[in-house]
Design an enzyme around this catalytic site. Structure first.
Site, PDB file in Angstrom:
ATOM      1  N   THR A  73       0.790  -1.226   0.000  1.00 16.28           N
ATOM      2  CA  THR A  73       0.000   0.000   0.000  1.00 16.28           C
ATOM      3  C   THR A  73       0.831   1.290   0.000  1.00 16.28           C
ATOM      4  O   THR A  73       0.655   2.140  -0.878  1.00 16.28           O
ATOM      5  CB  THR A  73      -0.941  -0.010   1.223  1.00 16.28           C
ATOM      6  OG1 THR A  73      -1.810  -1.136   1.067  1.00 16.28           O
ATOM      7  CG2 THR A  73      -1.758   1.255   1.333  1.00 16.28           C
ATOM      8  N   ASP A 193      -9.496  -3.950   0.226  1.00 20.23           N
ATOM      9  CA  ASP A 193      -8.254  -4.600   0.649  1.00 20.23           C
ATOM     10  C   ASP A 193      -8.497  -5.437   1.908  1.00 20.23           C
ATOM     11  O   ASP A 193      -8.105  -6.608   1.977  1.00 20.23           O
ATOM     12  CB  ASP A 193      -7.193  -3.529   0.916  1.00 20.23           C
ATOM     13  CG  ASP A 193      -5.882  -4.130   1.376  1.00 20.23           C
ATOM     14  OD1 ASP A 193      -5.179  -4.707   0.521  1.00 20.23           O
ATOM     15  OD2 ASP A 193      -5.571  -4.051   2.574  1.00 20.23           O
TER      16      ASP A 193
HETATM   17  P1  AMP Z   1      -1.604  -3.314   3.268  1.00 25.26           P
HETATM   18  O1  AMP Z   1      -1.011  -3.963   4.473  1.00 25.26           O
HETATM   19  O2  AMP Z   1      -0.519  -2.995   2.268  1.00 25.26           O
HETATM   20  O3  AMP Z   1      -2.725  -4.090   2.742  1.00 25.26           O
HETATM   21  O4  AMP Z   1      -2.159  -1.897   3.759  1.00 25.26           O
HETATM   22  C1  AMP Z   1      -3.545  -1.588   3.810  1.00 25.26           C
HETATM   23  C2  AMP Z   1      -3.835  -0.904   5.094  1.00 25.26           C
HETATM   24  O5  AMP Z   1      -3.054   0.276   5.222  1.00 25.26           O
HETATM   25  C3  AMP Z   1      -5.248  -0.388   5.227  1.00 25.26           C
HETATM   26  O6  AMP Z   1      -6.131  -1.380   5.619  1.00 25.26           O
HETATM   27  C4  AMP Z   1      -5.110   0.683   6.299  1.00 25.26           C
HETATM   28  O7  AMP Z   1      -5.274   0.116   7.554  1.00 25.26           O
HETATM   29  C5  AMP Z   1      -3.669   1.120   6.161  1.00 25.26           C
HETATM   30  N1  AMP Z   1      -3.595   2.498   5.655  1.00 25.26           N
HETATM   31  C6  AMP Z   1      -3.978   2.945   4.470  1.00 25.26           C
HETATM   32  N2  AMP Z   1      -3.748   4.285   4.323  1.00 25.26           N
HETATM   33  C7  AMP Z   1      -3.203   4.667   5.486  1.00 25.26           C
HETATM   34  C8  AMP Z   1      -2.734   5.916   5.978  1.00 25.26           C
HETATM   35  N3  AMP Z   1      -2.797   7.019   5.226  1.00 25.26           N
HETATM   36  N4  AMP Z   1      -2.218   5.943   7.224  1.00 25.26           N
HETATM   37  C9  AMP Z   1      -2.142   4.824   7.988  1.00 25.26           C
HETATM   38  N5  AMP Z   1      -2.573   3.619   7.565  1.00 25.26           N
HETATM   39  C10 AMP Z   1      -3.098   3.532   6.346  1.00 25.26           C
HETATM   40 ZN    ZN Z   2      -3.545  -5.177   1.841  1.00 24.97          ZN
HETATM   41 ZN    ZN Z   3      -3.025  -1.636  -0.514  1.00 20.47          ZN
END
Ligand code: AMP
Ligand code: ZN
Ligand code: ZN
Length: 410
Positions: A73, A193
């Site tokens: 992300t 997601d």
């Molecule tokens: P991933 O682990 O790569 O799937 O990341 C997705 C998660 O990142 C989401 O479910 C959110 O909890 C977190 N996330 C997304 N945007 C933000 C942000 N701007 N600040 C903190 N956490 C975030």
């Molecule tokens: Zn994810």
């Molecule tokens: Zn993501």
């Protein structure tokens, strides 16, 4: 504010006098950059959500969009915002260690608000430097001052804010008088997601979540129309990566190769980044010598060139990259996941060339061509296109002008 807009629309109908925002012939283009986290390239055709499908049919959509490695992300949102690959903007994973700063970045430790982690120039900073108003309804990087600049409007990340509330907040910003109205607005949805991780990709649960996001986008479109801004608003809808099924049957346990106490683990799960506590990188790498059926071990400098993942101190000296659908972790972490019933849903982070890691790209609006389908492209080209659309001089970046010609009207 909506009541005022509705009154103005009624006024146009009854008297022909148009005081709405789009009656201003000097009005400038507006971009809403929308992220649907984890929305895989094929979800829109598979689940056919009406609003997204209409945007795709009336605008430009990519068959798929290629993310940067690792397909996570924070690296990808920031690549989309800056046009830089992760090794060039420094956000190399969601979790990382910087040896020069001797500091740890994680999504949960508040580091995302610290300027020192964010290199490059995100689109809101480029826009702000060139006199545009900017607003972020969440986006990785939007909470930090970057090059001394913040979005004019931003909010601390809070996943509890509903999709509808996010949309209504954006609409409230767009209802500002033109002199105060943001021209570049980001909008972020996390639910696809989360559900993809919990239930696996392409499940009915993901379909249901996509319906909810689609309804929020419908609210956004209606709100933009009510504000009289439909002739100015361009929707650029993307995701950061796809999703693939995982299974507790497809696990690689780190403890089978090394004693986990001998390494610092910078990031883990779909790929794992290791730093030897004693500093002996070669000895650590040697523990993974030879071929393995379901993962590859690399020294940082030997990571295949097409992954563009070598040139930053935050990339750990030894990286293990599993085969699609496999995960690597310690025995302790796997036990922890098992206790919570995790591990049979979905994951991402793998090589962006894997079909399942493909993301979405849909663009629609007055500046966008109508009814075109374009071939897969790398997400680093979006920044340049946004600059063209908003008539901005781009900062140096890894993308080029190819997307502008394919997506924007001449
Ligand atoms: P991933 O682990 O790569 O799937 O990341 C997705 C998660 O990142 C989401 O479910 C959110 O909890 C977190 N996330 C997304 N945007 C933000 C942000 N701007 N600040 C903190 N956490 C975030
Ligand atoms: Zn994810
Ligand atoms: Zn993501």
């Amino acid at each position: 504010m909506n009541q005022i807009r509705q009154f103005l629309c009624l006024l146009v109908l009854i008297t022909g006098i148009d005081l709405r925002a789009d009656n201003n012939t000097n009005a400038k283009p507006i971009v809403i950059l929308i992220s649907i986290d984890g929305c895989r390239w094929d979800y829109v055709s598979k689940f056919a959500p009406p609003v997204l499908s209409t945007f795709a049919a009336h605008g430009v959509r990519a068959e798929s969009m290629l993310s940067c490695f690792p397909t996570k992300t924070f690296p990808n949102h920031y690549s989309i915002a800056t046009g830089l690959r992760p090794e060039n903007h420094g956000m190399i994973s969601n979790d990382m260690y910087d040896p020069a700063l001797d500091a740890v970045f994680s999504l949960r430790n508040g580091a995302a608000r610290e300027s020192r982690w964010w290199d490059g120039e995100p689109i809101w900073v480029t826009a702000s430097k060139q006199g545009l108003r900017t607003a972020c309804m969440f986006w990785p990087g939007s909470e930090a001052e970057i090059k001394g600049i913040r979005p004019d409007i931003w909010l601390p990340y809070d996943g509890r804010i509903t999709n509808s509330e996010r949309v209504q907040t954006v609409l409230s910003w767009l209802s500002h008088a033109e002199s105060d109205r943001p021209q570049i607005v980001t909008l972020y949805f996390d639910i696809i997601d989360t559900i993809g991780h919990n239930f696996g990709p392409s499940t009915p649960e993901v379909g249901q979540a996509l319906t909810e996001v689609d309804q929020a986008l419908g609210e956004l479109q209606t709100g933009v129309q009510t504000l009289g801004l439909e002739s100015w608003v361009n929707y650029i809808i993307i995701s950061d990566h796809g999703m693939t099924p995982i299974s507790t049957q497809r696990r690689i346990t780190l403890d089978d190769y090394i004693d986990p106490a001998t390494v610092q683990i910078d990031f883990r799960n779909e790929l794992i980044g290791l730093r030897p506590v004693d500093g002996d990188y070669e000895q650590l790498y040697a523990k993974f010598a030879g071929d393995h059926p379901h993962f590859k071990a690399y020294r940082r400098e030997d990571i295949p060139e097409d992954l563009h993942f070598s040139n930053h101190l935050r990339i750990p000296p030894v990286v293990l990259v599993p085969e699609l659908g496999w995960v690597i972790n310690t025995q302790v972490s796997f036990s922890y996941q098992d206790k919570r019933g995790w591990g049979n849903g979905g994951a991402h982070g793998y090589d962006p060339k894997e079909l399942d890691m493909g993301a979405i790209f849909i663009a629609a609006g007055p500046a966008i061509k109508k009814g075109a389908v374009i071939k897969p492209f790398e997400n680093i080209h979006i920044y340049d296109m946004l600059c063209t659309l908003l008539d901005l001089q781009p900062a140096p970046n890894d993308g080029d002008h190819r997307l502008s010609g394919q997506v924007l009207r001449p």
